[in-house]
Design a protein around this motif. Structure first.
Motif, PDB file in Angstrom:
ATOM      1  N   ALA A  96      56.774  44.498  35.463  1.00 27.70           N
ATOM      2  CA  ALA A  96      55.978  43.372  35.962  1.00 27.70           C
ATOM      3  C   ALA A  96      56.828  42.465  36.839  1.00 27.70           C
ATOM      4  CB  ALA A  96      55.390  42.587  34.793  1.00 27.70           C
ATOM      5  N   VAL A  97      58.078  42.297  36.459  1.00 27.92           N
ATOM      6  CA  VAL A  97      58.990  41.505  37.290  1.00 27.92           C
ATOM      7  C   VAL A  97      59.143  42.168  38.662  1.00 27.92           C
ATOM      8  CG1 VAL A  97      61.381  40.713  37.523  1.00 27.92           C
ATOM      9  CG2 VAL A  97      60.236  40.594  35.303  1.00 27.92           C
ATOM     10  N   ALA A  98      59.308  43.485  38.644  1.00 29.85           N
ATOM     11  CA  ALA A  98      59.485  44.216  39.900  1.00 29.85           C
ATOM     12  C   ALA A  98      58.253  44.079  40.788  1.00 29.85           C
ATOM     13  CB  ALA A  98      59.775  45.684  39.603  1.00 29.85           C
ATOM     14  N   VAL A  99      57.077  44.130  40.176  1.00 30.55           N
ATOM     15  CA  VAL A  99      55.838  43.947  40.951  1.00 30.55           C
ATOM     16  C   VAL A  99      55.802  42.542  41.555  1.00 30.55           C
ATOM     17  CG1 VAL A  99      53.323  43.750  40.757  1.00 30.55           C
ATOM     18  CG2 VAL A  99      54.517  45.677  39.700  1.00 30.55           C
ATOM     19  N   ALA A 100      56.167  41.567  40.756  1.00 25.89           N
ATOM     20  CA  ALA A 100      56.169  40.182  41.247  1.00 25.89           C
ATOM     21  C   ALA A 100      57.124  40.019  42.430  1.00 25.89           C
ATOM     22  CB  ALA A 100      56.559  39.231  40.118  1.00 25.89           C
ATOM     23  N   ILE A 101      58.286  40.617  42.329  1.00 26.73           N
ATOM     24  CA  ILE A 101      59.246  40.531  43.436  1.00 26.73           C
ATOM     25  C   ILE A 101      58.648  41.165  44.687  1.00 26.73           C
ATOM     26  CG2 ILE A 101      61.489  41.378  44.264  1.00 26.73           C
ATOM     27  CD1 ILE A 101      62.482  41.149  41.338  1.00 26.73           C
ATOM     28  N   ARG A 102      58.029  42.319  44.495  1.00 26.90           N
ATOM     29  CA  ARG A 102      57.434  43.028  45.640  1.00 26.90           C
ATOM     30  C   ARG A 102      56.333  42.196  46.285  1.00 26.90           C
ATOM     31  NH1 ARG A 102      56.345  48.816  43.817  1.00 26.90           N
ATOM     32  NH2 ARG A 102      54.287  48.146  43.176  1.00 26.90           N
ATOM     33  N   LEU A 103      55.625  41.410  45.478  1.00 27.66           N
ATOM     34  CA  LEU A 103      54.520  40.596  45.994  1.00 27.66           C
ATOM     35  C   LEU A 103      54.992  39.245  46.529  1.00 27.66           C
ATOM     36  CD1 LEU A 103      51.868  41.235  43.176  1.00 27.66           C
ATOM     37  CD2 LEU A 103      51.910  42.236  45.482  1.00 27.66           C
ATOM     38  N   GLY A 104      56.274  38.995  46.468  1.00 32.57           N
ATOM     39  CA  GLY A 104      56.787  37.694  46.918  1.00 32.57           C
ATOM     40  C   GLY A 104      56.556  36.584  45.914  1.00 32.57           C
ATOM     41  N   LEU A 105      56.416  36.964  44.630  1.00 32.29           N
ATOM     42  CA  LEU A 105      56.138  35.980  43.587  1.00 32.29           C
ATOM     43  C   LEU A 105      57.319  35.778  42.645  1.00 32.29           C
ATOM     44  CD1 LEU A 105      52.520  37.213  42.688  1.00 32.29           C
ATOM     45  CD2 LEU A 105      53.154  35.236  44.100  1.00 32.29           C
ATOM     46  N   ALA A 106      58.495  36.198  43.088  1.00 28.18           N
ATOM     47  CA  ALA A 106      59.663  36.103  42.203  1.00 28.18           C
ATOM     48  C   ALA A 106      59.908  34.674  41.743  1.00 28.18           C
ATOM     49  CB  ALA A 106      60.904  36.647  42.918  1.00 28.18           C
ATOM     50  N   ASP A 107      59.669  33.713  42.644  1.00 29.65           N
ATOM     51  CA  ASP A 107      59.960  32.322  42.283  1.00 29.65           C
ATOM     52  C   ASP A 107      58.948  31.737  41.301  1.00 29.65           C
ATOM     53  OD1 ASP A 107      57.853  32.216  43.999  1.00 29.65           O
ATOM     54  OD2 ASP A 107      58.685  30.664  45.301  1.00 29.65           O
ATOM     55  N   GLN A 108      57.965  32.545  40.912  1.00 30.99           N
ATOM     56  CA  GLN A 108      57.041  32.125  39.852  1.00 30.99           C
ATOM     57  C   GLN A 108      57.222  32.962  38.585  1.00 30.99           C
ATOM     58  OE1 GLN A 108      53.466  32.065  42.859  1.00 30.99           O
ATOM     59  NE2 GLN A 108      52.777  31.088  40.960  1.00 30.99           N
ATOM     60  N   THR A 109      58.262  33.759  38.562  1.00 30.12           N
ATOM     61  CA  THR A 109      58.368  34.751  37.498  1.00 30.12           C
ATOM     62  C   THR A 109      59.496  34.431  36.524  1.00 30.12           C
ATOM     63  OG1 THR A 109      57.472  36.449  38.949  1.00 30.12           O
ATOM     64  CG2 THR A 109      58.717  37.208  37.039  1.00 30.12           C
ATOM     65  N   ILE A 110      59.137  34.472  35.246  1.00 27.90           N
ATOM     66  CA  ILE A 110      60.096  34.281  34.151  1.00 27.90           C
ATOM     67  C   ILE A 110      60.213  35.604  33.401  1.00 27.90           C
ATOM     68  CG2 ILE A 110      60.550  33.055  31.986  1.00 27.90           C
ATOM     69  CD1 ILE A 110      58.778  30.753  33.147  1.00 27.90           C
ATOM     70  N   TYR A 111      61.423  36.133  33.312  1.00 29.01           N
ATOM     71  CA  TYR A 111      61.636  37.399  32.610  1.00 29.01           C
ATOM     72  C   TYR A 111      61.925  37.098  31.144  1.00 29.01           C
ATOM     73  CZ  TYR A 111      63.598  42.039  31.575  1.00 29.01           C
ATOM     74  OH  TYR A 111      63.867  43.280  31.035  1.00 29.01           O
TER      75      TYR A 111
END
Lengths: 294, 394
Positions: A96-111
């Motif tokens: 899910a983190v990888a998907v978020a990064i791909r979508l440009g949502l890394a800065d909203q993602t908490i692992y």
């Protein structure tokens, strides 16, 4: 330090805020494991609108293990949640983190994998991936948590400090399998949230077990409380998660109140303390245990 | 593409046995940072010797550095990685990002991602590939269809577990052992609490008198899936079991070696042939894991967990004296004159012979041998190479 509470129903949003919650964790259909309640997409839109009115950020609980066939739907839903105003995605699975990064949502993602984020290096690694934050492991000592939280820069550190925490998550359907094993004559209780495992050498200790579409989760028998420790961590961590599984509303609200400085820890523990412990805060696990004959 | 057959090695003897019986590579745990703390782990000198042995055969050795490190584990990591580099290991199997980054910063050793990270999707595979991982050991929770789909969406090398123990939980996520036994499962101290005896209870009391609720899973056995996994383009097939015996390593490796080679040559034999080979090892009850899809009660360990081997393992040959025709070995199980023994030399077909002469540790001729761990000898009608497995035919 934001106190993040789990929202079960939209009509309790105000109550949780009054109790002490600063932000809300919401479970979503298809991507949250062992959730008490899940919100459908339309319901989530309402939650986000209501939370925004109260200036409460909403975090999406993506605690399900992710498998290949889930990826397209996860991508669509993450875009939808982001567009609808979700503050953050709390991901247990790196997929899910990888998907978020791909979508440009890394800065909203908490692992938040539960384990893994157990040393000083983890924040540096995930900062490089552009993540908003990581949640430290649940099986390390307070000393280690503090060391990680103090020695980071440019990435948020969070902590699951309260609640009935899982010990493992399996893809296997242990309850269904056992039912199959015991056969048709076995009398099965109703209510899947009320089942526990008891280990032969530990009579009386009951470990909640929950099976859902993601598999089976087995929980600790005691709830974690971190009333004193939260004060130590407060200057260094961004989010303090208060887990809600198996906890009644009044007890949950009281816990939020203590963390928010609106209630007394002693009062809480006098009433509920028998079912709590301090988890691994002061227990350092190792490679062997003296006297453990197994 | 011919997949690599990767075998466990708990010590130098088992390392040699694995390679001689057909493994293309072995994986070993060092003195630190490895998940099998109770295995007879290798010293750095042992690893260097193992590397030299593997390389002489044109094979490889991988070192597991796959614990989830806590802060206390960080000092010393660089020195350990450099020591592995000097020992000449062909890859490091890591699960913690710090190991990946430090290995890449300090050495040119390829880093493989341990199954501890439970990679289940091509998205996660891409993440780790971008981070510098060269091979990913996939989660053991994947079906064949999921493996195929994942493999079709990535170009990173993939490794799949094909045989041995299964975790009850997604790997790397389990803290039962931590919580119940104060032993850190993710740093090499797993107490296998999932294999303890549980029963199901409600708030009103237990549902059964018996503690028969199984969290533990049957071991993995994938014989019939190997052709499809090869065709899916999997780079490496991994056998689990650094704690397992020399006999287990030899029998399991020999079986999968034959199967892989047979499939690639288009000469697959009846499945019972391979099953007979596997049965020579002390396997626990096995099933096909998640490969066929969701698991069920038949995949769980309700009751006994051990299959008995058909043949008693006697030991492996340490030396053969052509002058006397005696093969020396360390005795594991009783043997008497008249017993029939199967000799399984590395890389050759097995053969059987009747026991005509036995010799005790002091060289005297005896009618039977029964004291385990003694160095004994048996007359054999033909030369036996070192590490030939001797099994009594029951």
């Amino acid at each position: 330090m934001r106190i993040v509470a789990t929202l079960d129903r939209i009509d309790e949003l105000a109550r949780l805020q009054t109790a002490g919650a600063d932000a809300l964790m919401v479970s979503v259909i298809g991507f949250s494991a062992a959730a008490r309640t899940v919100f459908l997409p339309a319901e989530l839109t309402d939650v986000l609108a209501a939370a925004t009115e109260r200036d409460m950020p909403v975090y999406i609980d993506i605690s399900s293990p992710i498998h290949e066939a889930m990826l397209p739907d996860l991508e669509c839903q993450m875009i939808r949640w982001a567009n609808a105003g979700a503050e953050a995605f709390v991901c247990s699975d790196l997929s899910a983190v990888a998907v978020a990064i791909r979508l440009g949502l890394a800065d909203q993602t908490i692992y938040q994998p539960g384990t893994f984020n157990a040393n000083l290096y983890a924040p540096w690694f995930y900062k490089r991936q552009g993540l908003r934050g990581i949640t430290v492991s649940r099986e390390i000592t307070l000393e280690d948590v503090v060391a990680i939280a103090v020695n980071h820069e440019g990435i948020e550190i969070s902590f699951i400090g309260h609640g009935h925490l899982p010990m493992f998550h399996s893809r296997r359907r242990f309850l269904s399998d056992y039912r199959e094993y015991r056969g048709a004559d076995f009398v099965w209780p109703s209510g899947s949230m009320d089942l526990f495992l008891e280990e032969r050498e530990r009579p009386g200790r009951r470990f909640p077990i929950v099976e859902d579409a993601t598999g089976t989760l087995l929980f600790r028998d005691r709830r974690l409380q971190s009333f004193d420790e939260a004060a130590i961590l407060a200057p260094y961590i961004a989010d303090f998660f208060v887990s809600r599984r198996f906890i009644a509303d009044d007890e949950y609200d009281a816990a939020l109140g203590v963390y928010a400085g609106r209630g007394e820890a002693k009062t809480f523990l006098d009433r509920y303390g028998a079912s709590y412990d301090s988890g691994f805060h002061y227990r350092k696990t190792g490679l062997s245990k003296e006297g453990d004959g197994r | 593409m011919k997949p690599e057959l990767l075998a466990p090695a708990g010590d130098l003897e088992r390392l040699k046995i694995a390679l001689l019986f057909g493994a293309d590579a072995v994986y070993v745990g060092g003195p630190e940072y490895s998940l099998r703390a109770r295995a007879s782990n290798f010293t750095i000198d042992d690893i260097a010797e193992g590397v030299a042995f593997a390389h002489r055969l044109g094979k490889k050795l991988y070192a597991t550095v796959n614990i989830i490190l806590t802060n206390d584990d960080l000092p010393g990591l660089d020195g350990y990685l450099l020591a592995l580099c000097r020992a000449g290991v062909d890859a490091i199997i890591a699960s913690a990002p710090v190991v990946l980054d430090r290995a890449r910063a300090l050495t040119q050793i390829p880093v493989h991602l341990s199954t501890q990270q439970s990679v289940t999707t091509s998205a996660a595979a891409a993440f780790w590939q971008n981070a510098g991982i060269e091979r990913i050991v996939l989660a053991r929770e994947l079906s064949l269809a999921e493996i195929r789909s994942l493999a079709a969406h990535t170009d990173v090398e993939l490794e799949v577990f094909i045989h041995g123990g299964m975790c009850a939980s997604y790997s790397g996520r389990c803290t039962i052992s931590n919580y119940l036994a104060d032993r850190d499962a993710n740093r090499g101290g797993c107490a296998h609490s999932c294999r303890w005896n549980y029963r199901l209870v409600t708030k009103n009391g237990p549902l059964t008198d018996e503690y028969d609720f199984a969290l533990g899973a049957k071991d993995l056995e994938t014989l019939t899936f190997i052709p499809a996994l090869i065709d899916a383009g999997i780079t490496a097939f991994k056998i689990e079991g650094r704690m397992k015996s020399a006999n287990y390593v030899a029998a399991t490796v020999a079986c999968y070696r034959l199967l892989i080679d047979d499939h690639l040559a288009g000469t697959l034999r009846p499945w019972d042939v391979y099953r007979e080979l596997l049965a020579k090892a002390e396997n626990r009850v096995a099933a096909d894991g998640f490969l066929a899809g969701p698991t069920s009660a038949r995949h769980q360990l309700y009751g006994s967990g051990m299959n008995l081997p058909r043949q008693d393992f006697l030991g492996y040959v340490t030396a053969y004296d052509p002058g006397t025709g005696q093969a020396s070995f360390e005795l594991k199980n009783a043997l008497i004159i008249g017993d029939v023994v199967e000799a399984s030399p590395p890389g050759e077909a097995a053969f059987v012979f009747p026991v005509a002469e036995l010799f005790a540790a002091d060289g005297t001729r005896v009618d039977f041998l029964k004291k385990p761990m003694e160095n004994v000898a048996v007359s054999v009608p033909r030369f036996l190479a070192p590490y030939t497995m001797l099994r009594k035919v029951i």
